[in-house]
Scaffold this motif. Structure first.
Motif, PDB file in Angstrom:
ATOM      1  N   ALA A   5      -2.213   2.856 -13.826  1.00  0.00           N
ATOM      2  CA  ALA A   5      -1.509   3.674 -12.828  1.00  0.00           C
ATOM      3  C   ALA A   5      -0.450   2.834 -12.146  1.00  0.00           C
ATOM      4  O   ALA A   5      -0.784   1.883 -11.454  1.00  0.00           O
ATOM      5  N   PRO A   6       0.806   3.151 -12.309  1.00  0.00           N
ATOM      6  CA  PRO A   6       1.340   4.155 -13.231  1.00  0.00           C
ATOM      7  C   PRO A   6       1.281   3.669 -14.672  1.00  0.00           C
ATOM      8  O   PRO A   6       0.945   2.507 -14.938  1.00  0.00           O
ATOM      9  N   HIS A 142      -4.324   8.291 -11.174  1.00  0.00           N
ATOM     10  CA  HIS A 142      -2.994   8.440 -10.586  1.00  0.00           C
ATOM     11  C   HIS A 142      -3.045   9.125  -9.227  1.00  0.00           C
ATOM     12  O   HIS A 142      -2.192   8.877  -8.372  1.00  0.00           O
ATOM     13  N   GLY A 143      -4.045   9.950  -9.010  1.00  0.00           N
ATOM     14  CA  GLY A 143      -4.193  10.630  -7.732  1.00  0.00           C
ATOM     15  C   GLY A 143      -4.508   9.687  -6.574  1.00  0.00           C
ATOM     16  O   GLY A 143      -4.374  10.063  -5.408  1.00  0.00           O
ATOM     17  N   LYS A 144      -4.885   8.468  -6.878  1.00  0.00           N
ATOM     18  CA  LYS A 144      -5.179   7.464  -5.845  1.00  0.00           C
ATOM     19  C   LYS A 144      -3.929   6.736  -5.364  1.00  0.00           C
ATOM     20  O   LYS A 144      -3.964   6.035  -4.359  1.00  0.00           O
ATOM     21  N   LEU A 145      -2.821   6.906  -6.088  1.00  0.00           N
ATOM     22  CA  LEU A 145      -1.563   6.259  -5.703  1.00  0.00           C
ATOM     23  C   LEU A 145      -0.938   6.999  -4.527  1.00  0.00           C
ATOM     24  O   LEU A 145      -1.127   8.207  -4.371  1.00  0.00           O
ATOM     25  N   ASP A 146      -0.155   6.291  -3.735  1.00  0.00           N
ATOM     26  CA  ASP A 146       0.603   6.942  -2.673  1.00  0.00           C
ATOM     27  C   ASP A 146       1.613   7.904  -3.289  1.00  0.00           C
ATOM     28  O   ASP A 146       2.152   7.646  -4.374  1.00  0.00           O
ATOM     29  N   TRP A 147       1.887   8.996  -2.576  1.00  0.00           N
ATOM     30  CA  TRP A 147       2.889   9.965  -3.034  1.00  0.00           C
ATOM     31  C   TRP A 147       4.255   9.283  -3.021  1.00  0.00           C
ATOM     32  O   TRP A 147       4.617   8.644  -2.032  1.00  0.00           O
ATOM     33  N   PRO A 148       5.035   9.393  -4.097  1.00  0.00           N
ATOM     34  CA  PRO A 148       6.344   8.735  -4.140  1.00  0.00           C
ATOM     35  C   PRO A 148       7.291   9.292  -3.069  1.00  0.00           C
ATOM     36  O   PRO A 148       7.355  10.504  -2.862  1.00  0.00           O
TER      37      PRO A 148
END
Length: 163
Positions: A5-6, A142-148
């Motif tokens: 991720a990514p 990927h849902g654990k990443l901060d929103w771009p």
């Protein structure tokens, strides 16, 4: 198994024919490079040529947005990082970040909404369960990443202040 991720699925270099009259990569070719990265992601989750031939199902781009951050020029190596923002049985929401692969700076971003389409009817359909399960595996990481920051942006000219 945890997904990267990514994802780092696509790399290419800026081709001479992609350079415009300003001496940098033309806007059309940013979209092309992001489309190549989209194809790499789709193959990664099973929406590839073999899937299309076996099922008659494919994907169409419904919407895309590009933000331009910094120029790239002829011969520059590109690395496109891809993340899955969301999906449902009929749609996939992707976000790409284009980096200069040598110097590491962010050059551009692109957000895509993709529809799953039955090519026989040319209508939106439901993705097969196996594809949805694969997307769910990717989304779990990927849902654990901060929103771009650039995702969901609206194009507008700020309103003028009245004197």
């Amino acid at each position: 198994m945890s997904e990267p991720a990514p994802l780092d699925l696509h790399r290419e270099s800026v081709r001479p024919e992609w350079i415009d009259y300003n001496g940098h990569m033309n806007v059309a070719y940013y979209v092309l490079a992001f489309d190549h990265a989209t194809d790499a992601f789709l193959a990664y989750v099973g929406l590839d040529d073999a899937h299309r031939e076996a099922t008659g199902g494919s994907v169409f781009a419904a919407d895309s947005h590009v933000t331009y951050v910094r120029e790239v020029g002829e011969g520059d190596p590109l690395r496109i990082a891809t993340r899955l923002l969301a999906f449902d049985p009929k749609r996939v929401h992707l976000f790409h970040e284009m980096y200069h692969a040598g110097e590491g700076y962010l050059a551009a971003t692109s957000e895509w909404l993709i529809l799953y389409v039955d090519l026989n009817t040319r209508r939106v359909g439901v993705m097969p369960d196996a594809v949805q399960q694969r997307l769910a595996q990717v989304e779990a990481t990927h849902g654990k990443l901060d929103w771009p920051q650039q995702a969901g942006r609206v194009i507008k000219v700020p309103a003028r202040q009245q004197a």
